[in-house]
Design a protein around this motif. Structure first.
Motif, PDB file in Angstrom:
ATOM      1  N   LEU A  35       0.832  -1.209   0.000  1.00 15.42           N
ATOM      2  CA  LEU A  35       0.000   0.000   0.000  1.00 15.42           C
ATOM      3  C   LEU A  35       0.865   1.257   0.000  1.00 15.42           C
ATOM      4  N   HIS A  36       1.868   1.303   0.855  1.00 13.83           N
ATOM      5  CA  HIS A  36       2.724   2.485   0.945  1.00 13.83           C
ATOM      6  C   HIS A  36       3.553   2.665  -0.319  1.00 13.83           C
ATOM      7  N   ALA A  37       4.000   1.556  -0.907  1.00 16.19           N
ATOM      8  CA  ALA A  37       4.772   1.641  -2.147  1.00 16.19           C
ATOM      9  C   ALA A  37       3.928   2.207  -3.280  1.00 16.19           C
ATOM     10  N   ALA A  38       2.618   2.006  -3.192  1.00 14.82           N
ATOM     11  CA  ALA A  38       1.702   2.531  -4.204  1.00 14.82           C
ATOM     12  C   ALA A  38       1.221   3.933  -3.849  1.00 14.82           C
ATOM     13  N   GLY A  39       1.729   4.488  -2.746  1.00 14.30           N
ATOM     14  CA  GLY A  39       1.326   5.826  -2.335  1.00 14.30           C
ATOM     15  C   GLY A  39      -0.005   5.865  -1.632  1.00 14.30           C
ATOM     16  N   ILE A  40      -0.413   4.733  -1.066  1.00 15.76           N
ATOM     17  CA  ILE A  40      -1.702   4.649  -0.373  1.00 15.76           C
ATOM     18  C   ILE A  40      -1.452   4.618   1.132  1.00 15.76           C
ATOM     19  N   TYR A  41      -1.885   5.671   1.819  1.00 20.34           N
ATOM     20  CA  TYR A  41      -1.666   5.767   3.256  1.00 20.34           C
ATOM     21  C   TYR A  41      -2.976   5.911   4.039  1.00 20.34           C
ATOM     22  N   ASP A  42      -4.088   5.961   3.339  1.00 18.30           N
ATOM     23  CA  ASP A  42      -5.366   6.173   4.014  1.00 18.30           C
ATOM     24  C   ASP A  42      -6.240   4.923   4.052  1.00 18.30           C
ATOM     25  N   VAL A  43      -5.635   3.763   3.863  1.00 19.40           N
ATOM     26  CA  VAL A  43      -6.368   2.497   3.938  1.00 19.40           C
ATOM     27  C   VAL A  43      -5.975   1.761   5.211  1.00 19.40           C
ATOM     28  N   ARG A  44      -6.957   1.458   6.045  1.00 21.84           N
ATOM     29  CA  ARG A  44      -6.698   0.724   7.275  1.00 21.84           C
ATOM     30  C   ARG A  44      -6.646  -0.781   7.013  1.00 21.84           C
ATOM     31  N   ILE A  45      -5.883  -1.470   7.816  1.00 20.66           N
ATOM     32  CA  ILE A  45      -5.811  -2.929   7.744  1.00 20.66           C
ATOM     33  C   ILE A  45      -6.443  -3.481   9.015  1.00 20.66           C
ATOM     34  N   GLU A  46      -7.514  -4.247   8.859  1.00 18.05           N
ATOM     35  CA  GLU A  46      -8.239  -4.762  10.011  1.00 18.05           C
ATOM     36  C   GLU A  46      -8.383  -6.279   9.934  1.00 18.05           C
ATOM     37  N   ARG A  47      -8.653  -6.865  11.073  1.00 16.34           N
ATOM     38  CA  ARG A  47      -8.902  -8.305  11.154  1.00 16.34           C
ATOM     39  C   ARG A  47     -10.400  -8.558  11.101  1.00 16.34           C
ATOM     40  N   ILE A  48     -10.782  -9.615  10.383  1.00 20.76           N
ATOM     41  CA  ILE A  48     -12.190  -9.980  10.300  1.00 20.76           C
ATOM     42  C   ILE A  48     -12.326 -11.467  10.580  1.00 20.76           C
ATOM     43  N   ARG A  49     -13.396 -11.819  11.239  1.00 21.78           N
ATOM     44  CA  ARG A  49     -13.613 -13.225  11.579  1.00 21.78           C
ATOM     45  C   ARG A  49     -13.869 -14.065  10.337  1.00 21.78           C
ATOM     46  N   GLY A  50     -13.579 -15.341  10.465  1.00 24.26           N
ATOM     47  CA  GLY A  50     -13.867 -16.257   9.370  1.00 24.26           C
ATOM     48  C   GLY A  50     -12.617 -16.787   8.698  1.00 24.26           C
ATOM     49  N   ASN A  51     -12.847 -17.651   7.742  1.00 25.79           N
ATOM     50  CA  ASN A  51     -11.767 -18.260   6.981  1.00 25.79           C
ATOM     51  C   ASN A  51     -11.869 -17.821   5.531  1.00 25.79           C
ATOM     52  N   LEU A  52     -10.870 -17.126   5.047  1.00 26.81           N
ATOM     53  CA  LEU A  52     -10.842 -16.593   3.672  1.00 26.81           C
ATOM     54  C   LEU A  52     -12.025 -15.672   3.408  1.00 26.81           C
ATOM     55  N   THR A  53     -12.328 -14.847   4.388  1.00 30.69           N
ATOM     56  CA  THR A  53     -13.374 -13.822   4.212  1.00 30.69           C
ATOM     57  C   THR A  53     -12.726 -12.473   3.891  1.00 30.69           C
ATOM     58  N   ASP A  54     -11.479 -12.522   3.448  1.00 23.57           N
ATOM     59  CA  ASP A  54     -10.703 -11.315   3.164  1.00 23.57           C
ATOM     60  C   ASP A  54     -11.357 -10.487   2.059  1.00 23.57           C
ATOM     61  N   HIS A  55     -11.318  -9.176   2.210  1.00 24.04           N
ATOM     62  CA  HIS A  55     -11.842  -8.303   1.164  1.00 24.04           C
ATOM     63  C   HIS A  55     -11.377  -6.865   1.386  1.00 24.04           C
ATOM     64  N   TYR A  56     -11.472  -6.090   0.328  1.00 23.49           N
ATOM     65  CA  TYR A  56     -11.178  -4.658   0.409  1.00 23.49           C
ATOM     66  C   TYR A  56     -12.473  -3.902   0.210  1.00 23.49           C
TER      67      TYR A  56
ATOM     68  N   LEU B 197      -8.987  -2.549   4.384  1.00 22.83           N
ATOM     69  CA  LEU B 197      -8.561  -3.840   3.880  1.00 22.83           C
ATOM     70  C   LEU B 197      -8.696  -4.827   5.034  1.00 22.83           C
ATOM     71  N   ARG B 198      -9.602  -5.774   4.887  1.00 18.58           N
ATOM     72  CA  ARG B 198      -9.883  -6.718   5.967  1.00 18.58           C
ATOM     73  C   ARG B 198      -9.272  -8.087   5.666  1.00 18.58           C
ATOM     74  N   LEU B 199      -8.505  -8.576   6.626  1.00 13.35           N
ATOM     75  CA  LEU B 199      -7.853  -9.874   6.500  1.00 13.35           C
ATOM     76  C   LEU B 199      -8.483 -10.843   7.503  1.00 13.35           C
ATOM     77  N   SER B 200      -8.793 -12.040   7.036  1.00 11.63           N
ATOM     78  CA  SER B 200      -9.469 -13.031   7.871  1.00 11.63           C
ATOM     79  C   SER B 200      -8.532 -13.623   8.920  1.00 11.63           C
ATOM     80  N   ASP B 201      -9.110 -14.390   9.825  1.00  9.85           N
ATOM     81  CA  ASP B 201      -8.326 -15.019  10.887  1.00  9.85           C
ATOM     82  C   ASP B 201      -7.208 -15.896  10.322  1.00  9.85           C
ATOM     83  N   ALA B 202      -7.475 -16.520   9.162  1.00 15.80           N
ATOM     84  CA  ALA B 202      -6.493 -17.426   8.567  1.00 15.80           C
ATOM     85  C   ALA B 202      -5.353 -16.679   7.878  1.00 15.80           C
TER      86      ALA B 202
END
Length: 231
Positions: A54-75, A82-87
């Motif tokens: 994200l920073h290499a692309a000049g993006i500094y206003d996107v938060r990275i959060e954890r979300i429950r589930g398996n492969l429920t990742d999404h932007y 940007l939500r990353l699943s437990d896995a």
């Protein structure tokens, strides 16, 4: 199963679609499980990789959060999250890094105004209408014997097909961006990069399978409604 005056053979189309989707889903789970056991040699986490991309692309206003589930990742472009699943969240596996990089690919698409992503976002309301309203309209049309109403339901269902079709280039492009960045920045190399590639390709196939299943469902509906009209 009977439909109308005879056996409804078109249920076979639904079963074929379900089987293909099931196989694709099983494949992505197995592939992810395999490469979730392969740790990257640098020991960096998915969060580190996501922040770096994200920073290499000049993006500094996107938060990275954890979300429950398996492969429920999404932007989420509306929330810029940007939500990353437990896995995936905080993991060091090749699979986790590949998924995190893929979601960063969506964030970069959003920043660049990637046309297919814009089109997909704009088509969400229509897809929701098609998903929720098409079936009741079709069933009511068939029950009261009013074919034009059932045909309207089919038209609404095509919004779902169109949305899934638009989704394909968005997902493929995000994966291509992810793999290119992972390679160019020397985050993953050799066997590790190949593993991430297999995970993302398996995930992409689930979208293809879903589209194919939905098209089969559409063909079934067209056949049923046209058959009722002939009767």
């Amino acid at each position: 199963m009977y439909y109308g005056y005879g056996y409804d053979w078109t249920i076979i189309l639904v079963l074929i679609g379900a089987a293909i989707s099931g196989i694709a889903s099983l494949n992505v789970r197995r592939t992810y499980a395999k490469y979730s056991k392969l740790r990257n040699y640098r020991g960096i986490t998915s969060n580190d990789v996501a922040e770096h991309i994200l920073h290499a692309a000049g993006i500094y206003d996107v938060r990275i959060e954890r979300i429950r589930g398996n492969l429920t990742d999404h932007y989420s472009p509306n929330e810029k999250v940007l939500r990353l699943s437990d896995a995936v969240y905080g993991q060091t596996s090749v699979a986790a890094l590949g998924v995190a990089a893929h979601e960063c690919g969506h964030a970069i698409q959003h920043q660049e105004g990637y046309a297919p992503l814009k089109l997909r976002s704009a088509s969400v309301p229509l897809a929701n209408i098609g998903s929720w309203i098409s079936w009741p309209v079709i069933l009511i049309g068939l029950l009261i014997g009013y074919t034009p109403l059932a045909q309207l339901g089919i038209f609404l269902f095509t919004f779902v097909v169109a949305f899934q079709l638009i989704t394909l280039p968005v997902e493929f492009d995000a994966s291509a961006r992810a793999l290119r960045i992972l390679d160019q920045d020397h985050i993953l190399e050799g066997e590790e990069h190949a593993g991430a590639s297999k995970v993302l390709k398996a995930a992409a196939l689930t979208y293809v399978a879903a589209l194919f299943a939905t098209i089969l469902q559409l063909l079934r509906l067209v056949y049923i409604v046209n058959g009722r009209r002939r009767d």
